[in-house]
Design a protein around this motif. Sequence first.
Motif, PDB file in Angstrom:
ATOM      1  N   TYR A   1       0.678  -1.517   0.094  1.00  0.00           N
ATOM      2  CA  TYR A   1       0.460  -0.242  -0.323  1.00  0.00           C
ATOM      3  C   TYR A   1       0.620   1.070  -0.240  1.00  0.00           C
TER       4      TYR A   1
ATOM      5  N   PHE B   1       0.891   5.106   0.985  1.00  0.00           N
ATOM      6  CA  PHE B   1      -0.424   6.722   1.183  1.00  0.00           C
ATOM      7  C   PHE B   1       0.254   7.606   1.145  1.00  0.00           C
TER       8      PHE B   1
ATOM      9  N   TYR C   1       0.199  11.323   3.607  1.00  0.00           N
ATOM     10  CA  TYR C   1      -0.678  12.223   4.985  1.00  0.00           C
ATOM     11  C   TYR C   1      -0.281  13.424   5.175  1.00  0.00           C
TER      12      TYR C   1
ATOM     13  N   ARG D   1       3.826   0.951   2.548  1.00  0.00           N
ATOM     14  CA  ARG D   1       3.290   0.272   3.954  1.00  0.00           C
ATOM     15  C   ARG D   1       3.843  -1.427   3.646  1.00  0.00           C
TER      16      ARG D   1
ATOM     17  N   ILE E   1       6.073  -7.393   7.685  1.00  0.00           N
ATOM     18  CA  ILE E   1       7.989  -7.988   8.200  1.00  0.00           C
ATOM     19  C   ILE E   1       6.827  -8.660   9.613  1.00  0.00           C
ATOM     20  N   GLN E   2       6.816  -9.964   9.237  1.00  0.00           N
ATOM     21  CA  GLN E   2       7.130 -10.431  11.073  1.00  0.00           C
ATOM     22  C   GLN E   2       5.341 -10.426  11.525  1.00  0.00           C
ATOM     23  N   GLY E   3       4.488 -10.053  10.743  1.00  0.00           N
ATOM     24  CA  GLY E   3       2.694  -9.726  11.244  1.00  0.00           C
ATOM     25  C   GLY E   3       2.590  -8.461  11.770  1.00  0.00           C
ATOM     26  N   ALA E   4       4.068  -7.875  11.464  1.00  0.00           N
ATOM     27  CA  ALA E   4       3.909  -5.874  11.772  1.00  0.00           C
ATOM     28  C   ALA E   4       3.968  -4.986  10.097  1.00  0.00           C
ATOM     29  N   GLN E   5       2.838  -4.462  10.939  1.00  0.00           N
ATOM     30  CA  GLN E   5       2.807  -3.057   9.213  1.00  0.00           C
ATOM     31  C   GLN E   5       3.464  -2.745   9.718  1.00  0.00           C
ATOM     32  N   LYS E   6       4.393  -2.036   8.721  1.00  0.00           N
ATOM     33  CA  LYS E   6       5.303  -1.054   8.813  1.00  0.00           C
ATOM     34  C   LYS E   6       5.151   0.266   7.771  1.00  0.00           C
ATOM     35  N   LEU E   7       4.920   1.439   8.565  1.00  0.00           N
ATOM     36  CA  LEU E   7       4.795   2.446   7.225  1.00  0.00           C
ATOM     37  C   LEU E   7       6.593   2.966   7.440  1.00  0.00           C
TER      38      LEU E   7
ATOM     39  N   PHE F   1       8.048   6.313   6.145  1.00  0.00           N
ATOM     40  CA  PHE F   1       7.570   7.832   5.603  1.00  0.00           C
ATOM     41  C   PHE F   1       9.352   8.158   4.484  1.00  0.00           C
ATOM     42  N   GLY F   2       8.640   9.391   3.594  1.00  0.00           N
ATOM     43  CA  GLY F   2      10.050   9.815   3.337  1.00  0.00           C
ATOM     44  C   GLY F   2       9.774  11.487   3.645  1.00  0.00           C
TER      45      GLY F   2
END
Lengths: 111, 116
Positions: free
Chosen positions: B33, B35, B37, B95, B98-104, B106-107
Amino acid sequence: DTGVSQDPRHKITKRGQNVTFRCDPISEHNRLYWYRQTLGQGPEFLTYFQNEAQLEKSRLLSDRFSAERPKGSFSTLEIQRTEQGDSAMYLCASSLFSEQYFGPGTRLTVT
Amino acid sequence: AQTVTQSQPEMSVQEAETVTLSCTYDTSESDYYLFWYKQPPSRQMILVIRQEAYKQQNATENRFSVNFQKAAKSFSLKISDSQLGDAAMYFCAYRYIIQGAQKLVFGQGTRLTINP
């Protein structure tokens, strides 16, 4: 829906002191994230909870940092023996699916 | 490693005009994904728009639209009919899981100024 809330909004502390921040996520969100944002930069991922389980920690999170999410609701982030380099905005976010919703942040200043 | 690059530290536009903010990213994943912001001065981060990588159609939200070029790994944001309230830092984010974690990731952000 009251959104993600964080407390306190601002914290000034002396180097070497311990500080604790609180985050209350959106009530039905089971995922909670902590980020750190320094001036002029984008947020950097620190850690992630799914319910009460801490599933991922960044290398940015030294052993002076600890986070908890008891009972899978609110979360706390504690910094022990603060250093001037810890000065930053600490952001909390929560999500149910793919979109993360951010709180207003806690701005930490270490003098 | 996943990286996000915003090459425009600052942009300005006249009120009611159109502006495009650039973002490129690097990934070896095929499903992810993206995004945009918005972070107004001293205020919290607000989600503007999202794009699923598997969708070819560009996302739109009222005056905000994206130009998603998957092969080029480009994800620009177009703001039409700019308003004074659009002034803010804009962050592009990627997004991944990794290992079940959703990480964002950012620029660095683009500071947008709206000139009346």
